[in-house]
Design a protein around this motif. Structure first.
Motif, PDB file in Angstrom:
ATOM      1  N   ARG A   1      20.277  -8.615 -25.243  1.00 60.68           N
ATOM      2  CA  ARG A   1      21.150  -7.479 -24.910  1.00 60.68           C
ATOM      3  C   ARG A   1      20.468  -6.133 -25.157  1.00 60.68           C
ATOM      4  N   ASN A   2      19.350  -6.134 -25.833  1.00 59.93           N
ATOM      5  CA  ASN A   2      18.596  -4.893 -26.051  1.00 59.93           C
ATOM      6  C   ASN A   2      17.607  -4.603 -24.920  1.00 59.93           C
ATOM      7  N   THR A   3      17.529  -5.468 -23.908  1.00 57.98           N
ATOM      8  CA  THR A   3      16.572  -5.240 -22.824  1.00 57.98           C
ATOM      9  C   THR A   3      16.812  -3.897 -22.145  1.00 57.98           C
ATOM     10  N   LYS A   4      18.062  -3.519 -21.994  1.00 57.78           N
ATOM     11  CA  LYS A   4      18.360  -2.248 -21.317  1.00 57.78           C
ATOM     12  C   LYS A   4      17.939  -1.038 -22.150  1.00 57.78           C
ATOM     13  N   HIS A   5      17.622  -1.262 -23.437  1.00 56.75           N
ATOM     14  CA  HIS A   5      17.210  -0.147 -24.287  1.00 56.75           C
ATOM     15  C   HIS A   5      15.696   0.026 -24.342  1.00 56.75           C
ATOM     16  N   LEU A   6      14.961  -0.832 -23.674  1.00 56.97           N
ATOM     17  CA  LEU A   6      13.501  -0.788 -23.782  1.00 56.97           C
ATOM     18  C   LEU A   6      12.925   0.392 -23.003  1.00 56.97           C
ATOM     19  N   ALA A   7      12.079   1.141 -23.692  1.00 62.28           N
ATOM     20  CA  ALA A   7      11.324   2.236 -23.063  1.00 62.28           C
ATOM     21  C   ALA A   7      10.015   2.362 -23.833  1.00 62.28           C
ATOM     22  N   LEU A   8       9.223   1.303 -23.766  1.00 59.40           N
ATOM     23  CA  LEU A   8       8.008   1.214 -24.582  1.00 59.40           C
ATOM     24  C   LEU A   8       6.898   2.104 -24.023  1.00 59.40           C
ATOM     25  N   ASN A   9       5.955   2.442 -24.905  1.00 58.69           N
ATOM     26  CA  ASN A   9       4.848   3.276 -24.445  1.00 58.69           C
ATOM     27  C   ASN A   9       3.919   2.464 -23.545  1.00 58.69           C
ATOM     28  N   ARG A  10       3.080   3.185 -22.842  1.00 54.54           N
ATOM     29  CA  ARG A  10       2.249   2.559 -21.818  1.00 54.54           C
ATOM     30  C   ARG A  10       1.265   1.548 -22.418  1.00 54.54           C
ATOM     31  N   GLU A  11       0.815   1.774 -23.627  1.00 54.01           N
ATOM     32  CA  GLU A  11      -0.158   0.874 -24.237  1.00 54.01           C
ATOM     33  C   GLU A  11       0.448  -0.505 -24.453  1.00 54.01           C
ATOM     34  N   VAL A  12       1.689  -0.561 -24.932  1.00 51.65           N
ATOM     35  CA  VAL A  12       2.340  -1.859 -25.145  1.00 51.65           C
ATOM     36  C   VAL A  12       2.582  -2.550 -23.809  1.00 51.65           C
ATOM     37  N   VAL A  13       3.073  -1.789 -22.823  1.00 49.61           N
ATOM     38  CA  VAL A  13       3.344  -2.371 -21.500  1.00 49.61           C
ATOM     39  C   VAL A  13       2.063  -2.929 -20.901  1.00 49.61           C
ATOM     40  N   ALA A  14       0.950  -2.189 -21.034  1.00 45.78           N
ATOM     41  CA  ALA A  14      -0.332  -2.660 -20.501  1.00 45.78           C
ATOM     42  C   ALA A  14      -0.783  -3.947 -21.188  1.00 45.78           C
ATOM     43  N   ALA A  15      -0.581  -4.035 -22.503  1.00 46.67           N
ATOM     44  CA  ALA A  15      -0.964  -5.248 -23.232  1.00 46.67           C
ATOM     45  C   ALA A  15      -0.141  -6.433 -22.772  1.00 46.67           C
TER      46      ALA A  15
ATOM     47  N   MET B   1       4.262 -22.486 -26.119  1.00 47.18           N
ATOM     48  CA  MET B   1       5.417 -21.645 -26.406  1.00 47.18           C
ATOM     49  C   MET B   1       6.162 -21.388 -25.111  1.00 47.18           C
ATOM     50  N   SER B   2       7.506 -21.480 -25.102  1.00 41.46           N
ATOM     51  CA  SER B   2       8.324 -21.334 -23.899  1.00 41.46           C
ATOM     52  C   SER B   2       8.213 -19.922 -23.350  1.00 41.46           C
ATOM     53  N   ASP B   3       8.113 -19.861 -22.017  1.00 45.72           N
ATOM     54  CA  ASP B   3       8.057 -18.551 -21.361  1.00 45.72           C
ATOM     55  C   ASP B   3       9.406 -18.133 -20.791  1.00 45.72           C
ATOM     56  N   LYS B   4      10.432 -18.961 -21.027  1.00 45.58           N
ATOM     57  CA  LYS B   4      11.731 -18.647 -20.438  1.00 45.58           C
ATOM     58  C   LYS B   4      12.279 -17.319 -20.945  1.00 45.58           C
ATOM     59  N   GLN B   5      12.079 -17.090 -22.224  1.00 49.08           N
ATOM     60  CA  GLN B   5      12.660 -15.884 -22.823  1.00 49.08           C
ATOM     61  C   GLN B   5      11.759 -14.659 -22.715  1.00 49.08           C
ATOM     62  N   LYS B   6      10.580 -14.801 -22.132  1.00 48.08           N
ATOM     63  CA  LYS B   6       9.704 -13.642 -22.006  1.00 48.08           C
ATOM     64  C   LYS B   6      10.339 -12.591 -21.090  1.00 48.08           C
ATOM     65  N   ILE B   7      10.277 -11.370 -21.537  1.00 48.01           N
ATOM     66  CA  ILE B   7      10.800 -10.255 -20.743  1.00 48.01           C
ATOM     67  C   ILE B   7       9.664  -9.736 -19.872  1.00 48.01           C
ATOM     68  N   PRO B   8       9.845  -9.659 -18.554  1.00 46.99           N
ATOM     69  CA  PRO B   8       8.768  -9.176 -17.678  1.00 46.99           C
ATOM     70  C   PRO B   8       8.339  -7.753 -18.049  1.00 46.99           C
ATOM     71  N   ALA B   9       7.095  -7.455 -17.794  1.00 48.69           N
ATOM     72  CA  ALA B   9       6.575  -6.121 -18.105  1.00 48.69           C
ATOM     73  C   ALA B   9       7.328  -5.036 -17.359  1.00 48.69           C
ATOM     74  N   SER B  10       7.859  -5.369 -16.185  1.00 47.41           N
ATOM     75  CA  SER B  10       8.585  -4.367 -15.395  1.00 47.41           C
ATOM     76  C   SER B  10       9.858  -3.896 -16.071  1.00 47.41           C
ATOM     77  N   LEU B  11      10.371  -4.716 -17.030  1.00 49.24           N
ATOM     78  CA  LEU B  11      11.607  -4.348 -17.724  1.00 49.24           C
ATOM     79  C   LEU B  11      11.352  -3.725 -19.092  1.00 49.24           C
ATOM     80  N   LEU B  12      10.084  -3.589 -19.459  1.00 49.43           N
ATOM     81  CA  LEU B  12       9.777  -3.061 -20.794  1.00 49.43           C
ATOM     82  C   LEU B  12       9.833  -1.537 -20.850  1.00 49.43           C
ATOM     83  N   ALA B  13       9.762  -0.881 -19.717  1.00 50.95           N
ATOM     84  CA  ALA B  13       9.816   0.579 -19.683  1.00 50.95           C
ATOM     85  C   ALA B  13      10.268   1.005 -18.301  1.00 50.95           C
TER      86      ALA B  13
END
Length: 804
Positions: free
Chosen positions: A720-734, A1-13
């Protein structure tokens, strides 16, 4: 599966460094004394509050929880403290028309003084007037008038008696008074003696009698005149006595209020009424209770001299600020109360009560727009007061025709700055449907819900925490706890680069974190306490979410989280239950077959789809037609549905999932069930941002976690929704551990390749797609279906030709 579109964990919250805040705990921070991020609203409020021209009332607009009510009250109170105190107002009896009480105005603080002085004045008269009428001087003067009158009456009677005797007549008593009788030897003549007289003598007696009767009538007239003169003399004496009793106190009142012309006019009428109705101040004997033999001295009713102080001020209190929480007509304008006596309801001017408009006269009135509009007559009454500049207190029952004629109090002039607090929706509705609204509320103070993030705003957040801790006695927050509060501020704003201004939510989080810190015995609030508060908040509200997740785990709600299936995609939806929202995966399926009906949305057909959802389905149909109908007729019948949903579906965030399901069915290529997708799509295939992205990701993560994280699971969202990400710590850790992934895509082809694992395909020079690509297989199937439809149509036309 392509990793190009993966959003880094640093941008998830968003991350907040506690060391950057510059303090150890909030006891070192100066508490906030202004507002955060509402400069536009503050400027509008400052202008509207100080603008004195008519119609510049203020409508404060903004969502619930932005602190607009608190800010309005703070600004208004601060401004009111520097303003002069307005007038006192009272109602008094109208001696010319009791049904129309008169209003009087006094400088602040003098209304209560006038009420006390009038009460003292009347009580003094109640004591002094009876004493004056019992004094020797008055009794001697009264006796002299009566004696002189009686002497004059006796003199008149003596003269009349002498005249009658001179003419041979005397008086005799008859049932109707005194009559004339002839005399003989100074005694009345008998009937025999009368009959023995000659006719000539009898005629002479008759003539003398008639002459005397004329004199007798004149005597009666003079007697009545004497009685009337005596009565007038007694009245004049009484009036003089009352005037002498009143003189000192009355002149003192007149001098005290000589600068207030309406008050001196009222006092003159009081003086005139007391002079002519002085008997009300004298004791009356009569039964107070209808008990035989029980007689007491009754005190006459002096209500007409009372002062009904309906608005009282303090000279040093500044302008009034009234925040009316229940703006009924009576609470807003005022009311006329009634009392019951022996089963009869009655009222007078002392039962008039002021409403919020009069209490706020000369100051500021704060009203909640929705509360005001819910009350009958209140909005019209408010408009009338603003337009006329006066408050007229009326009985609301008269609007229905139920009340009989009652009091008509004199209108009181008012000058009030009205501040309506409501939502933007109410503001626009009033603008659209209330023609006077724009004339009466010319200033709009619009409150924002978020502010751009920078270090200054982080510092302001910290000062807000310090302020709340100080005001409510909460334990102070450590820097790591403040950082977590700021992090949650990003979540409330659903943005990486903005902080929420919904301080009702932030305040509740601070209070609850303080509670758990104290319960755990912490002297300072830590990050763990804030996280505990968030966890408890979620736990108290997430029972419906747990039910749904349990049903997904048990298989009651069918959602595949592994494997591959043709025409089946995991979509994501958000449930909003009051103040709690959560996401859940939903199976979306598509079936395609030969026909020309186009894309059929089953939800829309059974009226379980909102307008926006229907628009999304029609848009994806437009994308399909534009993509594949350029070289051939577009012959397609497809059905789309959300499986196991039985309530209305709204929104177009499932458009990418629906399009993927249709293309998977046409191309006969399976879709990875370990991925879920959300996003709107336009007719050009561009993926558009959607709402609730954090809840959707966390909802799918929860389902995957309960089944077991495999490392291949993830969610596809619009980039375009990347700027709206503010996920909880459990998701970011996963995500950091590689157990879960979040992908961001800009075009539908990127989403298709992630979900299906096959290149979407691009048109070659000849206008065709690669045969094994998704679009190539789809185009081939559509061409096949178009040929079948064409052949079917030709087959139907043959019989027509034979018949011809």
């Amino acid at each position: 599966m392509s990793d190009k579109q993966k959003i880094p964990a640093s941008l998830l919250a968003p991350q907040v460094d506690p060391d950057r805040l510059g303090f150890d705990d909030t006891s070192e921070v100066e508490p906030l004394d202004d507002t955060i991020g509402q400069e536009r609203a503050v400027e509008a409020l400052d202008f509207g509050l100080q603008m004195k021209s008519p119609g510049f009332n203020i409508f404060v607009s903004g969502p619930v929880g932005t602190g607009k009510g608190t800010l309005v009250r703070q600004m208004v109170k601060r401004l009111a403290q520097t303003a002069p105190a307005p007038s006192d107002w009272c109602y008094v009896h109208n001696f010319q028309d009791a049904s129309r009480p008169t209003c009087l105005s006094f400088p602040a603080g003098q209304g209560a003084s006038f009420k006390r002085e009038m009460s003292t004045f009347i009580e003094g008269l109640r004591r002094d007037i009876p004493a004056a009428f019992e004094g020797k001087k008055y009794l001697d003067a009264k006796a002299k008038i009566i004696e002189e009158t009686e002497g004059k009456k006796k003199a008149l009677f003596h003269d009349l008696t002498a005249l009658c005797h001179q003419r041979g007549f005397g008086f005799e008593e008859t049932p109707v008074g005194f009559g004339l009788v002839p005399l003989k030897d100074d005694r009345p003549m008998t009937e025999k003696e009368m009959e023995a007289l000659s006719e000539q003598v009898q005629q002479e007696l008759t003539d003398r009698r008639q002459s005397l009767e004329s004199d007798l009538r004149e005597f009666h007239v003079r007697m009545h005149t004497l009685e009337r003169e005596a009565e007038q003399a007694l009245h004049h004496l009484d009036h003089q006595i009352v005037a002498n009793v009143m003189q000192g106190a009355y002149e003192t009142l007149q001098r005290a209020y000589q600068d207030l012309r309406p008050v001196t006019t009222y006092l003159q009428r009081v003086h005139h009424d007391i002079i002519h109705q002085y008997k009300d101040f004298l004791p009356h004997s009569g039964p107070v209770l209808p008990i035989p033999g029980l007689e007491q001295t009754r005190r006459p009713d002096m209500t007409r001299f009372a002062v009904n102080l309906i608005v009282a001020r303090e000279a040093a209190a500044g302008a009034p600020v009234v925040d009316e929480s229940h703006p009924t007509y009576s609470n807003l304008i005022g009311k006329i109360e009634r009392r019951a006596h022996l089963g009869v309801m009655y009222t007078d001017f002392t039962e008039i009560r002021a409403g919020a408009m009069l209490q706020a006269n000369g100051g500021y009135l704060i009203l909640q727009a929705l509360d005001l509009l819910r009350q009958p007559f209140s909005w019209e009454a408010l408009k009338r007061v603003i337009k006329t500049g006066a408050v007229t207190i009326e009985d609301p029952a008269e609007f229905y025709g139920f009340a009989t004629a009652g009091l008509r109090p004199e209108p009181i002039p008012v000058s009030v700055k009205v501040i309506l607090v409501g939502t933007a929706g109410i503001y626009h509705l009033l603008q659209a449907y209330e023609e006077d609204f724009s004339k009466l509320f010319k200033v709009k103070a619009d409150f924002d819900v978020e502010v751009p993030h920078d270090e200054r705003q982080e510092r302001q957040y910290a000062r807000f925490v310090a302020k709340l801790c100080k005001e409510e006695g909460l334990p102070h927050f450590g820097a790591d706890a403040v950082a977590e509060v700021i992090r949650q501020g990003f979540r409330y704003a659903d943005r990486h680069d903005r902080l929420s201004l919904r301080f009702s939510l932030v305040s509740d989080l601070i209070r609850e974190a303080g509670y758990w810190a104290r319960k755990d015995g912490h002297s300072f609030v830590t990050r763990a306490d804030v996280e505990s508060a968030l966890a408890h908040q979620r736990h108290r509200a997430d029972l419906p979410e747990q039910w749904i997740q349990d049903e997904i785990r048990e298989g009651t709600l069918m959602v595949d989280l592994q494997g591959e299936v043709v025409g089946q995609v995991n979509g994501l939806s958000v449930y909003e239950l009051g103040d709690y929202a959560f996401g859940r995966p939903t199976r979306i399926t598509a079936r395609t077959y030969v026909g020309t009906k186009g894309v059929i949305d089953i939800q829309r057909e059974v009226e379980l789809a909102g307008n926006i959802h229907s628009k999304g389905v029609m848009t994806l149909a437009g994308f399909l037609a534009g993509k594949f109908a350029g070289m051939q007729p577009f012959a397609l019948s497809a059905t789309l549905t959300f499986e196991q949903t039985y309530s209305e579906i709204e929104g177009d965030s499932a458009a990418v999932a629906e399009l993927t399901a249709v293309l998977s069915s046409l191309a006969n290529l399976p879709v990875r069930q370990s991925l879920a997708v959300t996003g709107s799509v336009n007719q050009l295939g561009e993926i558009q941002p959607i709402g609730g992205v954090n809840e959707k990701i966390e909802g799918f993560f929860e389902s995957c976690k309960r089944h077991g994280l495999t490392g291949g699971q993830g969610v596809i969202i619009p980039a375009r929704n990347t700027k709206h990400l503010a996920l909880n710590r459990e998701v970011v850790a996963a995500v950091e551990e590689g157990k879960f992934a979040v992908y961001g895509v800009d075009h539908v082809e990127q989403a298709l390749e992630l979900l299906i694992g096959v290149p979407a395909g691009e048109r070659g020079p000849e206008g065709t797609f690669p045969p094994e690509s998704i679009y190539g297989r789809t185009a081939a199937r559509l061409e096949e279906m178009a040929q079948i439809v064409a052949n079917w149509g030709e087959g139907e036309e043959e019989p027509e030709k034979v018949k011809g």
